[in-house]
Design an enzyme around this catalytic site. Structure first.
Site, PDB file in Angstrom:
ATOM      1  N   ALA A  67       0.777  -1.105  -0.062  1.00 21.75           N
ATOM      2  CA  ALA A  67      -0.032   0.055   0.146  1.00 21.75           C
ATOM      3  C   ALA A  67       0.823   1.273  -0.018  1.00 21.75           C
ATOM      4  O   ALA A  67       1.925   1.244   0.469  1.00 21.75           O
ATOM      5  CB  ALA A  67      -0.846  -0.022   1.099  1.00 21.75           C
ATOM      6  N   GLY A 113       0.850  -5.181   0.803  1.00 23.33           N
ATOM      7  CA  GLY A 113      -0.402  -5.255  -0.014  1.00 23.33           C
ATOM      8  C   GLY A 113      -0.146  -5.799  -1.439  1.00 23.33           C
ATOM      9  O   GLY A 113      -1.018  -6.331  -2.078  1.00 23.33           O
ATOM     10  N   GLU A 116      -0.364  -9.376  -0.938  1.00 23.27           N
ATOM     11  CA  GLU A 116      -1.647  -9.766  -0.752  1.00 23.27           C
ATOM     12  C   GLU A 116      -2.425  -9.971  -2.138  1.00 23.27           C
ATOM     13  O   GLU A 116      -3.417 -10.559  -2.467  1.00 23.27           O
ATOM     14  CB  GLU A 116      -2.234  -8.823   0.291  1.00 23.27           C
ATOM     15  CG  GLU A 116      -1.815  -9.001   1.539  1.00 23.27           C
ATOM     16  CD  GLU A 116      -1.997  -8.031   2.727  1.00 23.27           C
ATOM     17  OE1 GLU A 116      -1.916  -6.690   2.203  1.00 23.27           O
ATOM     18  OE2 GLU A 116      -2.871  -8.242   3.670  1.00 23.27           O
ATOM     19  N   GLU A 136       4.241  -5.361   7.492  1.00 26.97           N
ATOM     20  CA  GLU A 136       3.568  -4.381   8.109  1.00 26.97           C
ATOM     21  C   GLU A 136       4.210  -4.256   9.478  1.00 26.97           C
ATOM     22  O   GLU A 136       3.991  -3.060  10.125  1.00 26.97           O
ATOM     23  CB  GLU A 136       1.999  -4.918   7.944  1.00 26.97           C
ATOM     24  CG  GLU A 136       1.497  -4.697   6.831  1.00 26.97           C
ATOM     25  CD  GLU A 136       1.587  -5.706   5.785  1.00 26.97           C
ATOM     26  OE1 GLU A 136       2.408  -6.712   6.122  1.00 26.97           O
ATOM     27  OE2 GLU A 136       0.691  -5.732   4.578  1.00 26.97           O
TER      28      GLU A 136
HETATM   29  C1  HXC Z   1       4.973   4.344  -1.077  1.00 29.10           C
HETATM   30  C2  HXC Z   1       6.827   3.548  -1.728  1.00 29.10           C
HETATM   31  C3  HXC Z   1       6.648   2.232  -1.281  1.00 29.10           C
HETATM   32  C4  HXC Z   1       5.541   2.276  -0.643  1.00 29.10           C
HETATM   33  C5  HXC Z   1       8.459   2.089  -2.040  1.00 29.10           C
HETATM   34  N1  HXC Z   1       8.164   3.209  -2.059  1.00 29.10           N
HETATM   35  N2  HXC Z   1       7.703   1.500  -1.350  1.00 29.10           N
HETATM   36  N3  HXC Z   1       6.287   4.698  -1.430  1.00 29.10           N
HETATM   37  N4  HXC Z   1       4.523   3.265  -0.494  1.00 29.10           N
HETATM   38  N5  HXC Z   1       5.078   0.968  -0.084  1.00 29.10           N
HETATM   39  C6  HXC Z   1       9.044   4.485  -2.819  1.00 29.10           C
HETATM   40  C7  HXC Z   1      10.290   4.981  -1.974  1.00 29.10           C
HETATM   41  O1  HXC Z   1       9.691   5.901  -0.963  1.00 29.10           O
HETATM   42  C8  HXC Z   1      11.092   5.582  -2.906  1.00 29.10           C
HETATM   43  O2  HXC Z   1      10.658   7.001  -3.216  1.00 29.10           O
HETATM   44  C9  HXC Z   1      10.830   4.638  -4.079  1.00 29.10           C
HETATM   45  O3  HXC Z   1       9.691   4.053  -3.814  1.00 29.10           O
HETATM   46  C10 HXC Z   1      11.927   3.751  -4.284  1.00 29.10           C
HETATM   47  O4  HXC Z   1      12.025   2.967  -3.100  1.00 29.10           O
HETATM   48  P1  HXC Z   1      13.237   2.891  -2.115  1.00 29.10           P
HETATM   49  O5  HXC Z   1      13.089   2.534  -0.514  1.00 29.10           O
HETATM   50  O6  HXC Z   1      14.321   4.166  -2.225  1.00 29.10           O
HETATM   51  O7  HXC Z   1      14.142   1.646  -2.781  1.00 29.10           O
HETATM   52  P2  HXC Z   1      14.960   0.369  -1.993  1.00 29.10           P
HETATM   53  O8  HXC Z   1      15.773   1.209  -0.993  1.00 29.10           O
HETATM   54  O9  HXC Z   1      15.540  -0.383  -3.115  1.00 29.10           O
HETATM   55  O10 HXC Z   1      13.911  -0.520  -1.315  1.00 29.10           O
HETATM   56  C11 HXC Z   1      12.929  -1.084  -1.630  1.00 29.10           C
HETATM   57  C12 HXC Z   1      11.909  -1.661  -0.683  1.00 29.10           C
HETATM   58  C13 HXC Z   1      11.445  -0.406   0.241  1.00 29.10           C
HETATM   59  C14 HXC Z   1      12.653  -2.810   0.160  1.00 29.10           C
HETATM   60  C15 HXC Z   1      10.859  -2.004  -1.294  1.00 29.10           C
HETATM   61  O11 HXC Z   1      11.215   0.671  -0.640  1.00 29.10           O
HETATM   62  C16 HXC Z   1      10.459  -0.651   1.071  1.00 29.10           C
HETATM   63  O12 HXC Z   1      10.682  -1.323   2.331  1.00 29.10           O
HETATM   64  N6  HXC Z   1       9.236  -0.236   0.808  1.00 29.10           N
HETATM   65  C17 HXC Z   1       7.979  -0.475   1.836  1.00 29.10           C
HETATM   66  C18 HXC Z   1       7.678  -1.671   1.691  1.00 29.10           C
HETATM   67  C19 HXC Z   1       6.460  -1.968   2.819  1.00 29.10           C
HETATM   68  O13 HXC Z   1       6.590  -1.766   3.874  1.00 29.10           O
HETATM   69  N7  HXC Z   1       5.347  -2.463   2.053  1.00 29.10           N
HETATM   70  C20 HXC Z   1       4.228  -2.599   2.912  1.00 29.10           C
HETATM   71  C21 HXC Z   1       3.448  -1.546   3.098  1.00 29.10           C
HETATM   72  S1  HXC Z   1       2.015  -1.451   4.207  1.00 29.10           S
HETATM   73  P3  HXC Z   1      11.428   8.199  -3.033  1.00 29.10           P
HETATM   74  O14 HXC Z   1      10.489   9.298  -3.457  1.00 29.10           O
HETATM   75  O15 HXC Z   1      11.903   8.220  -1.476  1.00 29.10           O
HETATM   76  O16 HXC Z   1      12.749   8.088  -3.859  1.00 29.10           O
HETATM   77  C22 HXC Z   1       0.772  -2.478   3.473  1.00 29.10           C
HETATM   78  C23 HXC Z   1      -0.190  -2.684   4.193  1.00 29.10           C
HETATM   79  C24 HXC Z   1      -1.566  -3.096   3.404  1.00 29.10           C
HETATM   80  O17 HXC Z   1       0.918  -2.721   2.119  1.00 29.10           O
HETATM   81  C25 HXC Z   1      -2.678  -3.115   4.251  1.00 29.10           C
HETATM   82  C26 HXC Z   1      -3.590  -1.713   4.417  1.00 29.10           C
HETATM   83  C27 HXC Z   1      -5.093  -1.924   4.854  1.00 29.10           C
END
Ligand code: HXC
Length: 260
Positions: A67, A113, A116, A136
């Protein structure tokens, strides 16, 4: 049919549906959810008679990285976590219950997400660089789009518990070994395999295919666990830890959780 965050192309009776936000690693923001909802409820009718859908992420780094965390501070503000989770679950049910096969071509990160979403598809073909996880907990929340329910269905309780509690990622090979994905292959072969699966299924009786999807899903029973997940997601989304987790991600620092 024109969307901002989805690309829709039809070729040889296959719908290629691509989540197209590569700079955000295809994170599912509000608009992308609404576009997915539109496509799987009515939009697909504009694609004519097709065998199935190949769902993937744009670029070569991510299927979907979850998400959109950058929208989470608004969620913390508005206290609408339960509704957010319910909306996502509904969209993913549309996919899981779609009458034609939906195959996820998982071409990179499938996190939160994104994992999922892949699990809501009928089949998953992963490229060798794909990785999967439910991170998460790193944000002070729990999976909210069916992860606590469907991960159990694919890989069993022990490994589900480990992945959800640690937030660790697993690679495509391990995902295959655990039964989370049907095939793990090099990039070009993965796409070919997904297309071959769609061709094979497309040669069968459409009514039989639709009923098979319905009945395999029926084995897993009601939606009780999903409702409990949404309610619990709503609770975690009201905590200070959630605000801290989302802020830490945005500010690129480690979160400092306090249990409230
Ligand atoms: C918004 C995101 C994002 C996300 C990555 N980006 N994941 N933006 N939401 N989920 C953006 C980063 O901010 C960054 O933008 C760009 O994408 C590249 O990501 P980086 O982090 O710079 O890349 P890297 O260092 O290679 O790391 C990749 C990664 C990391 C390991 C995938 O981005 C990460 O941990 N992302 C979050 C993953 C996560 O926690 N997902 C679950 C979300 S909660 P900028 O602008 O900074 O360059 C969820 C809950 C669902 O899904 C349920 C809800 C009801």
């Amino acid at each position: 049919m024109s969307y901002n965050n989805l690309l829709v192309e039809v070729e040889d009776r296959v719908v290629f549906l691509t989540i197209n936000r590569p700079r955000a690693l295809n994170a599912l923001n509000d608009q992308t959810f609404e576009e997915l909802r539109h496509f799987f409820s009515t939009g697909y009718r504009e694609c004519g008679d097709f065998h199935g859908v190949l769902l993937t992420g744009a670029g070569d780094r991510a299927f979907v990285a979850g998400a959109d965390i950058k929208e989470f501070l608004d969620v913390a503000e508005q206290g609408n976590g339960e509704q957010l989770s319910r909306r996502g679950q509904e969209v993913f049910f549309l996919i899981e219950r779609f009458h034609r096969p939906v195959i996820a071509l998982v071409n990179g990160f499938a996190l939160g997400g994104g994992c999922e979403l892949a699990m809501a598809c009928h089949l998953r073909v992963a490229t060798e660089n794909a990785s999967f996880g439910q991170p998460e907990v790193n944000l002070g929340i729990i999976p909210g789009y069916g992860g606590t329910q469907r991960l159990n269905q694919y890989i069993g309780k022990g490994k589900t518990m480990e992945l959800i509690l640690t937030g660790d990622r697993i690679g495509a090979e391990e995902a295959h070994r655990l039964g989370l994905v049907n095939y793990t292959l090099p990039r070009d072969e993965a796409r070919e395999k997904a297309l071959e699966l769609l061709r094979v299924i497309g040669s069968k009786g459409p009514v039989a295919v639709a009923q098979s999807i319905r009945l395999v899903n029926a084995y897993y029973g009601g939606d009780e666990g999903f409702h409990a997940e949404s309610a619990a997601f709503g609770e975690t989304a009201k905590t200070e830890d959630f605000r801290e987790g989302a802020s830490a991600f945005i500010e690129k620092r480690i979160a400092n959780f306090r249990g409230k």
